[in-house]
Design an enzyme around this catalytic site. Structure first.
Site, PDB file in Angstrom:
ATOM      1  N   TYR A 165       0.263  10.250  -1.976  1.00 55.94           N
ATOM      2  CA  TYR A 165      -0.774   9.600  -2.799  1.00 55.94           C
ATOM      3  C   TYR A 165      -1.395  10.611  -3.773  1.00 55.94           C
ATOM      4  O   TYR A 165      -1.540  10.329  -4.968  1.00 55.94           O
ATOM      5  CB  TYR A 165      -1.835   9.026  -1.861  1.00 55.94           C
ATOM      6  CG  TYR A 165      -2.951   8.275  -2.538  1.00 55.94           C
ATOM      7  CD1 TYR A 165      -2.750   6.986  -3.041  1.00 55.94           C
ATOM      8  CD2 TYR A 165      -4.219   8.839  -2.679  1.00 55.94           C
ATOM      9  CE1 TYR A 165      -3.781   6.285  -3.647  1.00 55.94           C
ATOM     10  CE2 TYR A 165      -5.259   8.145  -3.286  1.00 55.94           C
ATOM     11  CZ  TYR A 165      -5.039   6.875  -3.763  1.00 55.94           C
ATOM     12  OH  TYR A 165      -6.054   6.188  -4.374  1.00 55.94           O
ATOM     13  N   THR A 168     -14.127  -0.732  -0.863  1.00 54.92           N
ATOM     14  CA  THR A 168     -13.136  -1.807  -1.040  1.00 54.92           C
ATOM     15  C   THR A 168     -12.371  -1.956   0.276  1.00 54.92           C
ATOM     16  O   THR A 168     -12.613  -1.239   1.238  1.00 54.92           O
ATOM     17  CB  THR A 168     -12.089  -1.475  -2.131  1.00 54.92           C
ATOM     18  OG1 THR A 168     -11.324  -0.344  -1.681  1.00 54.92           O
ATOM     19  CG2 THR A 168     -12.705  -1.171  -3.470  1.00 54.92           C
TER      20      THR A 168
HETATM   21  N1  LIG Z   1     -11.097   2.299  -3.184  1.00 53.17           N
HETATM   22  C1  LIG Z   1     -11.209   3.583  -3.437  1.00 53.17           C
HETATM   23  O1  LIG Z   1     -12.079   4.267  -2.874  1.00 53.17           O
HETATM   24  C2  LIG Z   1     -10.290   4.264  -4.421  1.00 53.17           C
HETATM   25  C3  LIG Z   1     -10.479   5.634  -4.625  1.00 53.17           C
HETATM   26  C4  LIG Z   1      -9.661   6.280  -5.537  1.00 53.17           C
HETATM   27  C5  LIG Z   1      -8.695   5.582  -6.234  1.00 53.17           C
HETATM   28  N2  LIG Z   1      -8.527   4.249  -6.010  1.00 53.17           N
HETATM   29  C6  LIG Z   1      -7.484   3.580  -6.789  1.00 53.17           C
HETATM   30  O2  LIG Z   1      -8.026   2.435  -7.421  1.00 53.17           O
HETATM   31  C7  LIG Z   1      -7.015   1.426  -7.539  1.00 53.17           C
HETATM   32  C8  LIG Z   1      -7.517   0.131  -6.911  1.00 53.17           C
HETATM   33  O3  LIG Z   1      -7.863   0.397  -5.558  1.00 53.17           O
HETATM   34  P1  LIG Z   1      -8.521  -0.703  -4.587  1.00 53.17           P
HETATM   35  O4  LIG Z   1      -9.377   0.058  -3.644  1.00 53.17           O
HETATM   36  O5  LIG Z   1      -9.114  -1.814  -5.378  1.00 53.17           O
HETATM   37  O6  LIG Z   1      -7.211  -1.158  -3.797  1.00 53.17           O
HETATM   38  P2  LIG Z   1      -6.803  -2.578  -3.193  1.00 53.17           P
HETATM   39  O7  LIG Z   1      -5.759  -2.303  -2.197  1.00 53.17           O
HETATM   40  O8  LIG Z   1      -8.023  -3.358  -2.756  1.00 53.17           O
HETATM   41  O9  LIG Z   1      -6.195  -3.316  -4.462  1.00 53.17           O
HETATM   42  C9  LIG Z   1      -4.991  -2.884  -5.071  1.00 53.17           C
HETATM   43  C10 LIG Z   1      -4.303  -4.077  -5.694  1.00 53.17           C
HETATM   44  O10 LIG Z   1      -3.082  -3.606  -6.275  1.00 53.17           O
HETATM   45  C11 LIG Z   1      -2.087  -4.568  -5.981  1.00 53.17           C
HETATM   46  N3  LIG Z   1      -0.739  -3.975  -6.027  1.00 53.17           N
HETATM   47  C12 LIG Z   1      -0.196  -3.107  -5.134  1.00 53.17           C
HETATM   48  N4  LIG Z   1       1.084  -2.865  -5.447  1.00 53.17           N
HETATM   49  C13 LIG Z   1       1.363  -3.577  -6.566  1.00 53.17           C
HETATM   50  C14 LIG Z   1       2.528  -3.755  -7.357  1.00 53.17           C
HETATM   51  N5  LIG Z   1       3.677  -3.149  -7.062  1.00 53.17           N
HETATM   52  N6  LIG Z   1       2.455  -4.571  -8.428  1.00 53.17           N
HETATM   53  C15 LIG Z   1       1.303  -5.208  -8.738  1.00 53.17           C
HETATM   54  N7  LIG Z   1       0.178  -5.098  -8.016  1.00 53.17           N
HETATM   55  C16 LIG Z   1       0.197  -4.284  -6.931  1.00 53.17           C
HETATM   56  C17 LIG Z   1      -2.441  -5.058  -4.577  1.00 53.17           C
HETATM   57  O11 LIG Z   1      -1.798  -6.290  -4.270  1.00 53.17           O
HETATM   58  C18 LIG Z   1      -3.952  -5.144  -4.650  1.00 53.17           C
HETATM   59  O12 LIG Z   1      -4.387  -6.415  -5.088  1.00 53.17           O
HETATM   60  C19 LIG Z   1      -5.773   1.994  -6.873  1.00 53.17           C
HETATM   61  O13 LIG Z   1      -4.943   2.583  -7.853  1.00 53.17           O
HETATM   62  C20 LIG Z   1      -6.339   3.056  -5.952  1.00 53.17           C
HETATM   63  O14 LIG Z   1      -5.388   4.047  -5.664  1.00 53.17           O
HETATM   64  C21 LIG Z   1      -9.300   3.581  -5.106  1.00 53.17           C
END
Ligand SMILES: NC(=O)c1ccc[n+]([C@@H]2O[C@H](COP(=O)([O-])OP(=O)(O)OC[C@H]3O[C@@H](n4cnc5c(N)ncnc54)[C@H](O)[C@@H]3O)[C@@H](O)[C@H]2O)c1
Length: 440
Positions: free
Chosen positions: A345, A381
């Site tokens: 990641y 989230t």
């Molecule tokens: N939540 C956090 O604290 C956090 C921190 C740093 C970075 N992020 C990044 O933010 C972004 C969103 O995170 P989140 O917490 O909302 O995650 P989440 O898991 O709640 O949502 C991610 C969404 O991406 C979709 N997805 C996954 N693979 C896919 C694909 N191949 N094609 C299309 N859609 C796809 C999933 O179905 C889901 O709806 C991600 O890139 C994550 O790495 C999140």
């Protein structure tokens, strides 16, 4: 998973108890709402030493909608113009300007220090301007009460107009979870918006991974700002995706972003071209490297990085991004600090940072498109709800605001990058992490 500690410290007995125990005191953050779109109080405009941009900056500050006062008792925002500070001795002016007023900053207040890039030809200027970075990062840890501090660097001979959209963002409730950041503007023409309350009117935006979490919030904020939004997520998330689309009056595009024809299908969904492309879809498949099978490694690189590179390249090559377009990718503080169990990641998210820094200047020159990234910290989230309790608590508290962020905090940063008048913001990675200690 609600933050019960934040709730506890919001009550009088909870505050008393946690203070006695010397525990963190998170202040409730004032975020954007329809009723509170602006900071609640006046703005103080200070200058360290002399400045060549004082009058121009005053005009730009007037666009924030805040009243600039000479000696407000309780400023909601303080802007310190330190662009003229070019020597170690000149730093005394920074102290002289802020020392008498920092305590009067209202809760949830904003301090923005303006600087210029450290010069490669003048090491005294470089030392003084770099000093501002350490200053800002320390002050961010000191101010407390939900207040934030940033350093905004104007281009060396640039005009303050380039900073308009950024100052409006930083001096507003929209940047509630952004602190201790350094933003460097380019000399490119910033562009303009006819309607500041709906800056994305007439723009088409596509958000990947938008069925839930941060992506759904990004779609919602872009729609609030006037964009026509297309929400994309895997076919397996169709029900949530359609619900999100219906709520926002958006178009649903069920599509796996790793599909070989993903770029072509995105382009087909936006026949008039895209103005905003938000790469938000992301996955984790955590394991320590010694226990990580190749497919877990590959899945994460494929979704978080390779598909971002591929769709970006193909959409740019096909001319599917309109001039003045904005690409916003999603990194993570894990890509900056690293994380136990997340070699895959963190590699993918660090890769996103590499992509943004390299492509930003070229995409601007060749396509008139900017490329930036958000790097979220701990955001509440489903992804972080699944984290074990102690690690989750550490994630929430180990930052200057002593709490996790909300999806809307990331969404507001994306919306600032997306604005038509953010053309001078390019190749930047903005941490939305409450000034997390990780990777700081
Ligand atoms: N939540 C956090 O604290 C956090 C921190 C740093 C970075 N992020 C990044 O933010 C972004 C969103 O995170 P989140 O917490 O909302 O995650 P989440 O898991 O709640 O949502 C991610 C969404 O991406 C979709 N997805 C996954 N693979 C896919 C694909 N191949 N094609 C299309 N859609 C796809 C999933 O179905 C889901 O709806 C991600 O890139 C994550 O790495 C999140």
């Amino acid at each position: 998973m609600a933050d019960r500690y934040l709730h506890l410290t919001g009550t009088a007995p909870g505050r008393f108890l946690t203070r006695r125990l010397g525990l963190p005191q998170p202040a409730p953050l004032r975020r954007w709402t329809l009723d509170t779109p602006r900071l609640d109080g006046p703005l103080l405009h200070l200058t360290a030493g002399t400045s060549a941009i004082r009058d121009g900056l005053a005009k730009v500050l007037a666009t924030t909608g805040l009243t600039v006062e000479e000696r407000p008792a309780r400023p909601a925002g303080i802007v310190l113009d330190a662009t003229g500070v070019a020597s170690a001795r000149g730093l005394a002016e920074v102290h002289a300007a802020l020392h008498p007023v920092v305590r009067s900053l209202a809760p949830g207040g904003r301090i923005v220090v303006l600087g210029t890039p450290p010069s490669s030809g003048d090491h005294h200027q470089a030392a003084a301007q770099q000093a501002l970075e350490g200053f800002v990062r320390s002050l961010g840890k000191e101010v407390g009460r939900g207040s934030t501090v940033q350093l905004l660097r104007l281009p060396a001979d640039g005009t303050p107009e380039a900073a308009e959209s950024t100052l409006r963002f930083l001096l507003s409730p929209r940047s509630a979870y952004v602190s201790g950041q350094v933003i460097e503007l380019t000399a490119a023409a910033p562009g303009s918006v006819p309607d500041r309350d709906a800056p994305l009117t007439g723009r088409t935006a596509l958000v990947t991974g938008a069925a839930r979490g941060i992506g759904a919030s990004v779609a919602s904020v872009l729609a609030r700002d006037g964009a026509d939004v297309i929400v994309l997520d895997v076919p397996g998330a169709r029900d949530d995706l359609v619900r999100t689309a219906d709520r926002l009056g958006a178009t649903a595009l069920p599509l796996d972003i790793t599909a070989p024809d993903a770029a072509a299908r995105i382009a087909a969904a936006a026949p008039g071209g895209l103005d905003v492309l938000v790469h938000n879809a992301g996955i984790t498949r955590d394991r320590r490297l010694a226990n990580m099978p190749a497919e877990r490694w590959a899945q994460v690189i494929e979704v978080n990085l390779d598909s971002v590179l591929r769709t970006t390249d193909e959409l740019l090559a096909a001319g599917a991004l309109n001039r003045g377009g904005r690409i916003v990718a999603t990194a993570s503080i894990a890509g900056i600090a690293g994380n136990d169990g997340q070699t895959n990641y963190a590699a993918s998210k660090a890769g996103v940072i590499g992509l943004v820094r390299s492509l930003g200047p070229r995409a601007a020159a060749e396509h008139g498109v900017t490329v930036n990234a958000v790097a979220p910290g701990f955001i509440e989230t489903r992804m972080t709800a699944a984290v074990p309790f102690l690690i989750r608590e550490a994630g929430r508290r180990m930052n200057s605001l002593s709490q996790g962020g909300l999806p809307a905090d990331v969404a507001e940063a994306v919306a600032w990058f997306a604005q038509p008048d953010s053309g001078a913001v390019n190749g930047q990675v903005l941490r939305v992490c409450g000034q997390s200690l990780l990777g700081a």
